[in-house]
Motif scaffolding. Structure first.
Motif, PDB file in Angstrom:
ATOM      1  N   GLU A 109      38.491  41.338 -61.155  1.00 27.88           N
ATOM      2  CA  GLU A 109      37.930  42.432 -61.972  1.00 27.88           C
ATOM      3  C   GLU A 109      36.408  42.477 -61.873  1.00 27.88           C
ATOM      4  OE1 GLU A 109      37.955  43.958 -66.635  1.00 27.88           O
ATOM      5  OE2 GLU A 109      39.210  42.259 -66.001  1.00 27.88           O
ATOM      6  N   GLU A 110      35.896  43.691 -61.649  1.00 25.49           N
ATOM      7  CA  GLU A 110      34.444  43.866 -61.577  1.00 25.49           C
ATOM      8  C   GLU A 110      33.799  43.465 -62.902  1.00 25.49           C
ATOM      9  OE1 GLU A 110      33.273  47.550 -59.907  1.00 25.49           O
ATOM     10  OE2 GLU A 110      31.191  47.399 -60.573  1.00 25.49           O
ATOM     11  N   GLY A 111      32.765  42.658 -62.800  1.00 26.85           N
ATOM     12  CA  GLY A 111      32.079  42.188 -64.006  1.00 26.85           C
ATOM     13  C   GLY A 111      32.573  40.854 -64.506  1.00 26.85           C
ATOM     14  N   SER A 112      33.716  40.371 -63.960  1.00 30.89           N
ATOM     15  CA  SER A 112      34.228  39.063 -64.376  1.00 30.89           C
ATOM     16  C   SER A 112      33.365  37.950 -63.800  1.00 30.89           C
ATOM     17  CB  SER A 112      35.678  38.888 -63.912  1.00 30.89           C
ATOM     18  OG  SER A 112      35.720  38.819 -62.488  1.00 30.89           O
ATOM     19  N   GLU A 113      33.606  36.703 -64.232  1.00 25.93           N
ATOM     20  CA  GLU A 113      32.817  35.570 -63.755  1.00 25.93           C
ATOM     21  C   GLU A 113      32.911  35.447 -62.232  1.00 25.93           C
ATOM     22  OE1 GLU A 113      34.378  31.836 -64.923  1.00 25.93           O
ATOM     23  OE2 GLU A 113      32.852  30.676 -63.832  1.00 25.93           O
ATOM     24  N   LEU A 114      34.155  35.499 -61.679  1.00 21.46           N
ATOM     25  CA  LEU A 114      34.319  35.329 -60.235  1.00 21.46           C
ATOM     26  C   LEU A 114      33.703  36.495 -59.459  1.00 21.46           C
ATOM     27  CD1 LEU A 114      37.919  33.816 -59.822  1.00 21.46           C
ATOM     28  CD2 LEU A 114      35.698  32.643 -59.883  1.00 21.46           C
ATOM     29  N   TRP A 115      33.838  37.697 -59.997  1.00 20.17           N
ATOM     30  CA  TRP A 115      33.267  38.869 -59.304  1.00 20.17           C
ATOM     31  C   TRP A 115      31.742  38.758 -59.250  1.00 20.17           C
ATOM     32  CZ3 TRP A 115      29.961  42.960 -59.623  1.00 20.17           C
ATOM     33  CH2 TRP A 115      30.158  44.004 -58.694  1.00 20.17           C
ATOM     34  N   ASN A 116      31.157  38.340 -60.352  1.00 20.46           N
ATOM     35  CA  ASN A 116      29.693  38.221 -60.375  1.00 20.46           C
ATOM     36  C   ASN A 116      29.187  37.191 -59.372  1.00 20.46           C
ATOM     37  OD1 ASN A 116      29.286  40.184 -62.326  1.00 20.46           O
ATOM     38  ND2 ASN A 116      29.489  38.728 -64.029  1.00 20.46           N
ATOM     39  N   ILE A 117      30.027  36.174 -59.109  1.00 19.42           N
ATOM     40  CA  ILE A 117      29.630  35.157 -58.130  1.00 19.42           C
ATOM     41  C   ILE A 117      29.858  35.654 -56.708  1.00 19.42           C
ATOM     42  CG2 ILE A 117      30.196  32.844 -57.257  1.00 19.42           C
ATOM     43  CD1 ILE A 117      30.870  32.087 -60.181  1.00 19.42           C
ATOM     44  N   GLY A 118      30.986  36.350 -56.472  1.00 19.01           N
ATOM     45  CA  GLY A 118      31.380  36.688 -55.106  1.00 19.01           C
ATOM     46  C   GLY A 118      30.915  38.024 -54.583  1.00 19.01           C
ATOM     47  N   HIS A 119      30.378  38.896 -55.436  1.00 18.56           N
ATOM     48  CA  HIS A 119      30.067  40.256 -54.979  1.00 18.56           C
ATOM     49  C   HIS A 119      28.886  40.306 -54.021  1.00 18.56           C
ATOM     50  CE1 HIS A 119      26.872  40.065 -57.979  1.00 18.56           C
ATOM     51  NE2 HIS A 119      26.366  41.164 -57.461  1.00 18.56           N
ATOM     52  N   HIS A 120      28.159  39.188 -53.874  1.00 21.19           N
ATOM     53  CA  HIS A 120      27.060  39.153 -52.910  1.00 21.19           C
ATOM     54  C   HIS A 120      27.566  39.350 -51.475  1.00 21.19           C
ATOM     55  CE1 HIS A 120      24.348  37.726 -56.022  1.00 21.19           C
ATOM     56  NE2 HIS A 120      25.195  36.741 -56.302  1.00 21.19           N
ATOM     57  N   ALA A 121      28.881  39.198 -51.283  1.00 23.83           N
ATOM     58  CA  ALA A 121      29.443  39.290 -49.924  1.00 23.83           C
ATOM     59  C   ALA A 121      29.120  40.622 -49.262  1.00 23.83           C
ATOM     60  CB  ALA A 121      30.949  39.080 -49.966  1.00 23.83           C
ATOM     61  N   ILE A 122      28.944  41.691 -50.032  1.00 24.20           N
ATOM     62  CA  ILE A 122      28.665  42.990 -49.424  1.00 24.20           C
ATOM     63  C   ILE A 122      27.303  42.979 -48.730  1.00 24.20           C
ATOM     64  CG2 ILE A 122      27.720  43.962 -51.588  1.00 24.20           C
ATOM     65  CD1 ILE A 122      28.903  46.666 -50.713  1.00 24.20           C
ATOM     66  N   GLY A 123      26.304  42.404 -49.380  1.00 29.29           N
ATOM     67  CA  GLY A 123      24.986  42.346 -48.755  1.00 29.29           C
ATOM     68  C   GLY A 123      24.960  41.395 -47.578  1.00 29.29           C
ATOM     69  N   GLU A 124      25.690  40.252 -47.711  1.00 31.05           N
ATOM     70  CA  GLU A 124      25.699  39.266 -46.638  1.00 31.05           C
ATOM     71  C   GLU A 124      26.383  39.808 -45.392  1.00 31.05           C
ATOM     72  OE1 GLU A 124      24.085  36.412 -46.709  1.00 31.05           O
ATOM     73  OE2 GLU A 124      23.335  37.109 -48.636  1.00 31.05           O
ATOM     74  N   ALA A 125      27.363  40.692 -45.568  1.00 28.18           N
ATOM     75  CA  ALA A 125      28.047  41.264 -44.408  1.00 28.18           C
ATOM     76  C   ALA A 125      27.108  42.158 -43.609  1.00 28.18           C
ATOM     77  CB  ALA A 125      29.272  42.060 -44.858  1.00 28.18           C
ATOM     78  N   ILE A 126      26.201  42.821 -44.283  1.00 27.12           N
ATOM     79  CA  ILE A 126      25.344  43.805 -43.611  1.00 27.12           C
ATOM     80  C   ILE A 126      24.024  43.193 -43.167  1.00 27.12           C
ATOM     81  CG2 ILE A 126      24.121  46.004 -43.940  1.00 27.12           C
ATOM     82  CD1 ILE A 126      26.491  46.754 -45.832  1.00 27.12           C
ATOM     83  N   ARG A 127      23.426  42.343 -43.990  1.00 32.25           N
ATOM     84  CA  ARG A 127      22.216  41.612 -43.572  1.00 32.25           C
ATOM     85  C   ARG A 127      22.228  40.241 -44.222  1.00 32.25           C
ATOM     86  NH1 ARG A 127      16.257  44.078 -44.244  1.00 32.25           N
ATOM     87  NH2 ARG A 127      17.152  45.593 -42.791  1.00 32.25           N
ATOM     88  N   CYS A 128      22.615  39.236 -43.445  1.00 35.34           N
ATOM     89  CA  CYS A 128      22.796  37.896 -44.001  1.00 35.34           C
ATOM     90  C   CYS A 128      21.459  37.292 -44.422  1.00 35.34           C
ATOM     91  CB  CYS A 128      23.473  36.990 -42.977  1.00 35.34           C
ATOM     92  SG  CYS A 128      23.754  35.326 -43.601  1.00 35.34           S
ATOM     93  N   GLY A 129      21.434  36.787 -45.666  1.00 34.40           N
ATOM     94  CA  GLY A 129      20.212  36.169 -46.152  1.00 34.40           C
ATOM     95  C   GLY A 129      20.430  34.841 -46.846  1.00 34.40           C
ATOM     96  N   LEU A 130      21.700  34.382 -46.888  1.00 32.86           N
ATOM     97  CA  LEU A 130      21.954  33.179 -47.676  1.00 32.86           C
ATOM     98  C   LEU A 130      22.007  31.910 -46.841  1.00 32.86           C
ATOM     99  CD1 LEU A 130      25.012  31.752 -47.513  1.00 32.86           C
ATOM    100  CD2 LEU A 130      25.701  33.900 -48.517  1.00 32.86           C
ATOM    101  N   SER A 131      21.975  32.020 -45.510  1.00 33.85           N
ATOM    102  CA  SER A 131      22.271  30.852 -44.685  1.00 33.85           C
ATOM    103  C   SER A 131      21.336  29.689 -44.989  1.00 33.85           C
ATOM    104  CB  SER A 131      22.204  31.229 -43.204  1.00 33.85           C
ATOM    105  OG  SER A 131      20.962  31.810 -42.885  1.00 33.85           O
ATOM    106  N   ASN A 132      20.071  29.975 -45.338  1.00 33.91           N
ATOM    107  CA  ASN A 132      19.157  28.875 -45.624  1.00 33.91           C
ATOM    108  C   ASN A 132      19.568  28.114 -46.875  1.00 33.91           C
ATOM    109  OD1 ASN A 132      18.565  31.037 -47.244  1.00 33.91           O
ATOM    110  ND2 ASN A 132      16.374  30.639 -47.322  1.00 33.91           N
ATOM    111  N   ARG A 133      20.336  28.761 -47.772  1.00 33.06           N
ATOM    112  CA  ARG A 133      20.773  28.068 -48.987  1.00 33.06           C
ATOM    113  C   ARG A 133      21.885  27.058 -48.713  1.00 33.06           C
ATOM    114  NH1 ARG A 133      21.064  32.411 -53.952  1.00 33.06           N
ATOM    115  NH2 ARG A 133      19.183  33.560 -53.448  1.00 33.06           N
ATOM    116  N   LEU A 134      22.592  27.222 -47.591  1.00 33.93           N
ATOM    117  CA  LEU A 134      23.763  26.395 -47.347  1.00 33.93           C
ATOM    118  C   LEU A 134      23.393  24.953 -47.033  1.00 33.93           C
ATOM    119  CD1 LEU A 134      25.897  28.912 -45.273  1.00 33.93           C
ATOM    120  CD2 LEU A 134      25.981  28.436 -47.711  1.00 33.93           C
ATOM    121  N   TYR A 135      22.136  24.700 -46.664  1.00 37.67           N
ATOM    122  CA  TYR A 135      21.731  23.339 -46.342  1.00 37.67           C
ATOM    123  C   TYR A 135      21.348  22.552 -47.594  1.00 37.67           C
ATOM    124  CZ  TYR A 135      21.401  25.573 -41.830  1.00 37.67           C
ATOM    125  OH  TYR A 135      21.697  26.283 -40.709  1.00 37.67           O
ATOM    126  N   ARG A 136      21.128  23.260 -48.687  1.00 38.72           N
ATOM    127  CA  ARG A 136      20.532  22.599 -49.832  1.00 38.72           C
ATOM    128  C   ARG A 136      21.452  21.627 -50.557  1.00 38.72           C
ATOM    129  NH1 ARG A 136      17.482  27.272 -53.066  1.00 38.72           N
ATOM    130  NH2 ARG A 136      19.651  27.833 -53.451  1.00 38.72           N
TER     131      ARG A 136
END
Length: 522
Positions: free
Chosen positions: A350-377
C-alpha cells in the motif's frame, strides 16, 4: 616499477610534462582496487610506472606506439570501477582518459550521441533529457563511464524496456599496435555514426562480446550510443539533498508498483506475463539490504533497522510503469498489471505504508542510479555472489538456489553479514526475454572475508558449469573454467589476442591470460 630508458621522455614529448606522472603519491592511487581479495593483497605492490592523460585519439595512438616500441605494458581505463584496471605486474602504465570527457555530438533526430571515454551517464543523461531522450544507466552508478559500461556488459536499470547491450553504434578503436580502426557505420565513407552495422564484416563483437576485452585489445576512443524516448521533465526531478533525497516524477506519466508474492516462482511467473503483455519500463526484484541501504541516512540507522526489516521484505517485485506516448498508456498498463498480480496471487504494498516508503525509491534508481555508493557503507565491502549469468527467468531462479548455500557457508565463518531474506536482485531485460540474478552480500573489508568472497565466486562458476547452466561472469582467468564446457571459446579468444596484440602490451591478462592460472596453494 620503472619504464625502459627513454620511454618516459618519449611519452612526455607527446603529452607535455603536465599530463604524465610517476609520482608515488599519484601512482599509488591507481594501484588499489576496492573489490577483490587478490587486489587488496597487491595494493601498492604494483604501482603503475606512470599515469598518462591523453586528450585525443591521436595521442592515444602515439602512447600505444611508444609502448610497442619500448615494450612495456599499458592498461586503458574508463572510470576505474573494476579489477582489470589495476596493474598486476611491474612496468605498466595507466592510460586515464580524464581529459577525454566531451559529448561530441547529440543527434536528437536520429537518437544517438557520440561520446569520449570519460563521459559519464549522469552527464549524458542530463543533456539527453533536455531534448526528450534518455539512456539506461547502470546500477553501478551514474558516475560510470558510458563507453566503459557499453564495452563491458551494457547493463542498466531500464534494460527491460531499452534492451540489454544494444546501445553501441559506431566506434573509433585504436588497436594494440596503434592503428585506428573505425567500425559500424563510421567505417564507411561519409556514413557518420548512426548505425551499429556496416558494409562487410562487423567486428563489434570483438570489443564487447559478453564482458568486453577489459583493455586487452587496445582502446576505444569515440563511441556512438543509442538514445531512447523519455517523457519526463527536462531537468531530473530530484528533491532534497544527499543523503536524504528522492525523485518526484509527474504522476500521470510515471508510477512505481511494489508487489509482494508468496514465492519466488510466483514472482517469476508474473514477470513472464509482464513481458508477454509488453508493459512496463523497468522490472526488478529488489533485495532487502539494497532498499534499506537506499533508505538509511547513516550506517548506524541501517544496522538499527536491519534485524527487523530482513523479516519483512522478501519476494517483492518493483514495476515501474511509464506513459511514453500519453497518460492513457500508463492507465492501460496499470489495468494489465492489476490482472497479472491477481492471477499470480500477488499483493500490492500500500502506498504510504512503511514498506512502500522504504521501497519506492526504486523508480528513481531505475532511471538514474544514485544509491550505489551507499551500498559499501554497512560493512565496508559489497558485491554480488555470482550473478551476471544471462539466461531465462527460470534459469535465474535456479541459479539463485545454488548460490545461497555457498553464501550461508560464509556466515558460519563470520565473514558475511547474515541475511535471512536472501536478498536477490533479479533483473528483467528486453521484456523479460532474459534475466539475471545478483545475490547481494555485505562483507568486512579484510583479507579473510575477501578470500572467502572470491573463492565463493569461483565456486558459483564451477557449480553452473557442472549443471550445464550459463556460468556467472567468467572474467580473465576464470574463462579457463568455463571455456572447456563451452566449445573451448577461450582458445579462439586467445588466438584473437595473439593476432591483434602479438607483443602482449595491452593489459596482457585480458580478455584471456595466455596461460591458465596456477592451482591454489595447499
Amino acid at each position: 616499477m620503472s619504464l625502459p630508458k627513454g620511454a618516459y621522455e618519449a611519452l612526455e614529448n607527446v603529452l607535455g610534462k603536465e599530463n604524465i606522472s610517476d609520482d608515488p603519491a599519484v601512482t599509488t592511487a591507481y594501484s588499489y582496487m576496492w573489490l577483490l581479495y587478490s587486489t587488496h593483497a597487491q595494493s601498492g605492490r604494483y604501482r603503475p610506472a606512470a599515469v598518462v592523460l591523453p586528450e585525443s585519439t591521436e595521442e592515444v595512438q602515439a602512447i600505444i606506439r611508444i609502448a610497442n616500441k619500448y615494450q612495456f605494458t599499458y592498461i586503458p581505463v574508463g572510470t576505474n570501477l573494476l579489477p582489470p584496471t589495476i596493474p598486476v605486474r611491474p612496468d605498466t602504465i595507466i592510460i586515464d582518459p580524464k581529459r577525454m570527457d566531451k559529448i561530441i555530438e547529440l543527434d536528437e533526430k536520429n537518437m544517438y550521441a557520440v561520446v569520449e571515454p570519460y563521459v559519464t551517464y549522469a552527464q549524458l543523461q542530463a543533456e539527453s533529457h533536455k531534448v526528450g531522450l534518455s539512456i539506461t544507466t547502470p546500477e553501478a552508478g551514474s558516475q560510470v563511464s558510458v563507453m566503459a559500461n557499453n564495452l563491458f556488459q551494457g547493463m542498466g536499470g531500464m534494460g527491460h524496456k531499452y534492451g540489454f547491450n544494444r546501445g553501441i553504434l559506431a566506434c573509433d578503436w585504436v588497436l594494440p599496435n596503434g592503428e585506428l580502426l573505425k567500425i559500424g557505420s563510421a567505417g564507411n565513407p561519409n556514413a557518420e555514426w548512426f548505425w551499429g552495422d556496416c558494409a562487410g564484416l562487423n567486428l563489434k563483437g570483438l570489443i564487447r562480446a559478453d564482458t568486453g576485452h577489459c583493455g586487452g585489445l587496445g582502446m576505444v576512443t569515440k563511441m556512438a550510443v543509442k538514445l531512447f524516448p523519455y517523457p519526463g521533465p527536462r531537468e531530473f526531478p530530484v528533491k532534497g539533498a544527499n543523503p536524504d533525497f528522492e525523485v518526484d516524477f509527474p504522476k500521470d506519466r510515471f508510477k512505481i508498483n511494489l508487489i509482494k508474492f508468496k514465492t519466488k516462482y510466483k514472482l517469476a511467473d508474473a514477470m513472464y506475463d509482464i513481458g508477454h503483455s509488453e508493459i512496463a519500463g523497468a522490472v526488478h526484484e529488489e533485495g532487502a539490504n539494497w532498499v534499506l541501504a537506499a533508505d538509511s541516512a547513516s550506517v548506524e540507522e541501517f544496522w538499527e533497522r536491519w534485524p527487523d526489516f530482513q523479516h519483512k521484505w522478501k519476494n517483492i517485485l518493483a514495476v515501474t510503469l511509464i506513459g511514453f506516448s500519453s497518460p492513457r498508456q500508463l492507465q492501460y498498463e496499470q489495468k494489465v498489471l492489476d490482472q497479472i498480480v491477481k492471477d499470480h496471487e500477488g499483493e500490492y504494498i500500500e502506498e504510504g505504508s512503511e514498506l512502500w516508503n522504504i521501497g519506492h525509491h526504486a523508480i528513481g534508481e531505475a532511471i538514474r542510479c544514485g544509491l550505489s555508493n551507499r551500498l559499501y557503507r554497512p560493512a565496508g565491502d559489497f558485491f554480488v555472489m555470482g550473478g551476471f549469468g544471462f539466461d531465462s527467468i527460470d534459469h535465474t531462479i535456479r541459479t539463485s538456489e545454488f548460490m545461497w548455500p555457498i553464501i550461508e557457508d560464509a556466515y558460519k565463518k563470520g565473514h558475511f553479514v547474515e541475511d535471512l531474506s536472501h536478498s536477490d536482485w533479479v533483473n528483467s531485460y528486453q521484456m523479460c526475454h532474459f534475466s539475471e540474478v545478483e545475490p547481494i552480500i555485505y562483507f568486512e573489508h579484510d583479507l579473510e572475508a575477501g578470500k572467502t568472497f572470491i573463492n565463493g565466486y569461483v565456486q558459483t562458476i564451477i557449480e553452473a558449469v557442472k549443471r550445464k547452466m550459463m556460468p556467472t561472469w567468467p572474467l580473465g582467468p576464470m574463462t579457463y573454467i568455463t571455456g572447456p564446457a563451452m566449445c573451448n571459446y577461450h582458445e579462439m579468444v586467445k588466438d584473437i589476442k595473439k593476432l591483434l596484440d602479438p607483443r602482449m602490451t595491452s593489459n596482457p591478462g585480458y580478455p584471456v591470460p595466455p596461460e591458465p592460472p596456477p592451482p591454489p596453494a595447499e
